[in-house]
Design a protein around this motif. Structure first.
Motif, short mmCIF file in Angstrom:
data_model
loop_
_atom_site.label_atom_id
_atom_site.label_comp_id
_atom_site.label_asym_id
_atom_site.label_seq_id
_atom_site.Cartn_x
_atom_site.Cartn_y
_atom_site.Cartn_z
N ARG A 44 -17.44 17.48 43.27
CA ARG A 44 -16.34 18.42 43.51
C ARG A 44 -16.87 19.82 43.81
N ALA A 45 -17.94 20.21 43.12
CA ALA A 45 -18.51 21.54 43.35
C ALA A 45 -19.10 21.64 44.75
N GLN A 46 -19.71 20.56 45.22
CA GLN A 46 -20.39 20.60 46.51
C GLN A 46 -19.44 20.52 47.69
N ASP A 47 -18.30 19.87 47.51
CA ASP A 47 -17.38 19.79 48.65
C ASP A 47 -16.25 20.81 48.57
N GLY A 48 -16.32 21.70 47.57
CA GLY A 48 -15.36 22.79 47.49
C GLY A 48 -14.10 22.50 46.70
N ARG A 49 -13.97 21.29 46.16
CA ARG A 49 -12.77 20.96 45.39
C ARG A 49 -12.84 21.49 43.96
N GLY A 50 -14.06 21.74 43.48
CA GLY A 50 -14.23 22.18 42.10
C GLY A 50 -15.04 23.46 42.01
N ALA A 51 -15.15 23.95 40.78
CA ALA A 51 -15.87 25.19 40.55
C ALA A 51 -17.38 24.99 40.66
N ASP A 52 -18.08 26.06 41.02
CA ASP A 52 -19.54 26.01 41.01
C ASP A 52 -20.02 25.77 39.59
N THR A 53 -21.14 25.08 39.48
CA THR A 53 -21.65 24.74 38.15
C THR A 53 -23.17 24.64 38.16
N LEU A 54 -23.77 25.03 37.06
CA LEU A 54 -25.22 24.90 36.90
C LEU A 54 -25.65 23.44 36.88
N SER A 104 -19.00 27.08 32.56
CA SER A 104 -17.64 26.70 32.15
C SER A 104 -17.34 25.23 32.43
N VAL A 105 -17.89 24.69 33.50
CA VAL A 105 -17.65 23.28 33.83
C VAL A 105 -18.29 22.38 32.77
N ALA A 106 -19.54 22.67 32.43
CA ALA A 106 -20.22 21.89 31.41
C ALA A 106 -19.52 22.03 30.06
N ASP A 107 -19.07 23.23 29.76
CA ASP A 107 -18.36 23.45 28.49
C ASP A 107 -17.08 22.62 28.44
N ALA A 108 -16.37 22.55 29.56
CA ALA A 108 -15.14 21.75 29.60
C ALA A 108 -15.44 20.27 29.40
N LEU A 109 -16.57 19.80 29.95
CA LEU A 109 -16.95 18.40 29.76
C LEU A 109 -17.26 18.12 28.29
N LEU A 110 -17.94 19.05 27.64
CA LEU A 110 -18.23 18.88 26.22
C LEU A 110 -16.95 18.82 25.40
N ARG A 111 -16.05 19.74 25.67
CA ARG A 111 -14.81 19.79 24.89
C ARG A 111 -13.96 18.54 25.13
N HIS A 112 -13.99 18.02 26.35
CA HIS A 112 -13.26 16.78 26.62
C HIS A 112 -13.86 15.63 25.81
N ALA A 113 -15.19 15.53 25.79
CA ALA A 113 -15.84 14.46 25.04
C ALA A 113 -15.56 14.58 23.55
N VAL A 114 -15.57 15.81 23.04
CA VAL A 114 -15.25 16.03 21.63
C VAL A 114 -13.83 15.56 21.32
N GLY A 115 -12.91 15.88 22.22
CA GLY A 115 -11.53 15.46 22.02
C GLY A 115 -11.39 13.95 21.98
N GLU A 116 -12.13 13.26 22.85
CA GLU A 116 -12.07 11.79 22.87
C GLU A 116 -12.67 11.20 21.60
N LEU A 117 -13.80 11.77 21.16
CA LEU A 117 -14.43 11.27 19.94
C LEU A 117 -13.53 11.52 18.73
#
Length: 201
Positions: A44-54, A104-117
């Motif tokens: 998504r970051a590379q095709d412009g649909r998502g935010a830039d991310t490290l 912020s993208v990586a942080d959102a992924l972490l928080r999503h995983a925490v929510g699922e766990l």
């Protein structure tokens, strides 16, 4: 009472590795699920649909890739489901590094995983009736994403304080597989010793 939560890969993939590309084929929040979401975020970051991310540069370095075609080649290079799952799951650790650097993208992924766990833990707690008894119980946390002191653990412990306040968090001194074996033996016979543990909260 003792409950064990892990972040290890628990996947029931279909027959073809090329079909195993959706989170529905694994337990939400596990390392494989996070890895899949990393690949999606990069796309998504590379095709412009998502935010830039490290994560883009981090994954490229990790895999020795130079362009998007290399990622496709890597995804198709796995000879078995096990290799594919392990390879994708290995990307989860990159999320910890990028999130700790303020991505912020990586942080959102972490928080999503925490929510699922957290949802998985609460489901087990409810099935065992521990939510109704309101008595403290031991919650053993083990797995590659559940190392003490990581940002993932920080988020999870914060969520547990509100979501499962009666949980007494402890960590096995060995790895997740060893702890699971110890617990299995203990459940078969409570007179067996419990696994070597270290108390958390």
């Amino acid at each position: 009472m003792m409950v064990m939560a892990t972040s290890t890969v628990r996947c029931n993939p279909p027959a073809s590795p090329l079909l195993c590309d959706q989170p529905r084929h694994c337990h939400p929040g596990c390392a494989y699920d996070i890895g899949l979401r990393v690949l999606s975020a990069i796309s998504r970051a590379q095709d412009g649909r998502g935010a830039d991310t490290l994560l883009v540069n981090a994954v490229y370095r990790h895999l020795g890739a130079q362009r998007a075609e290399d990622l496709i080649r890597w995804a198709r290079s796995h000879q078995s489901i096990h290799q594919r799952v392990s390879g994708v799951a290995s990307l989860a650790r990159l999320v910890l590094d990028c999130a700790s650097r303020g991505d912020s993208v990586a942080d959102a992924l972490l928080r999503h995983a925490v929510g699922e766990l957290l949802r998985a833990i609460k489901a087990v707690v409810a099935k065992l009736g521990l939510d109704r008894s309101r008595q403290p119980f031991n919650l053993v946390l083990a797995g590659p994403m559940l190392s003490d002191g990581t940002l993932f653990m920080q988020y999870l412990l914060e969520a547990l304080k509100d979501g499962v306040p009666t949980a007494d968090v402890i960590y096995p001194l060995g790895d997740a597989a060893e702890a699971a074996a110890w617990l299995a033996l203990w459940l078969l016979n409570p007179r067996n010793p419990t696994p070597p543990l270290r108390r958390g909260l």
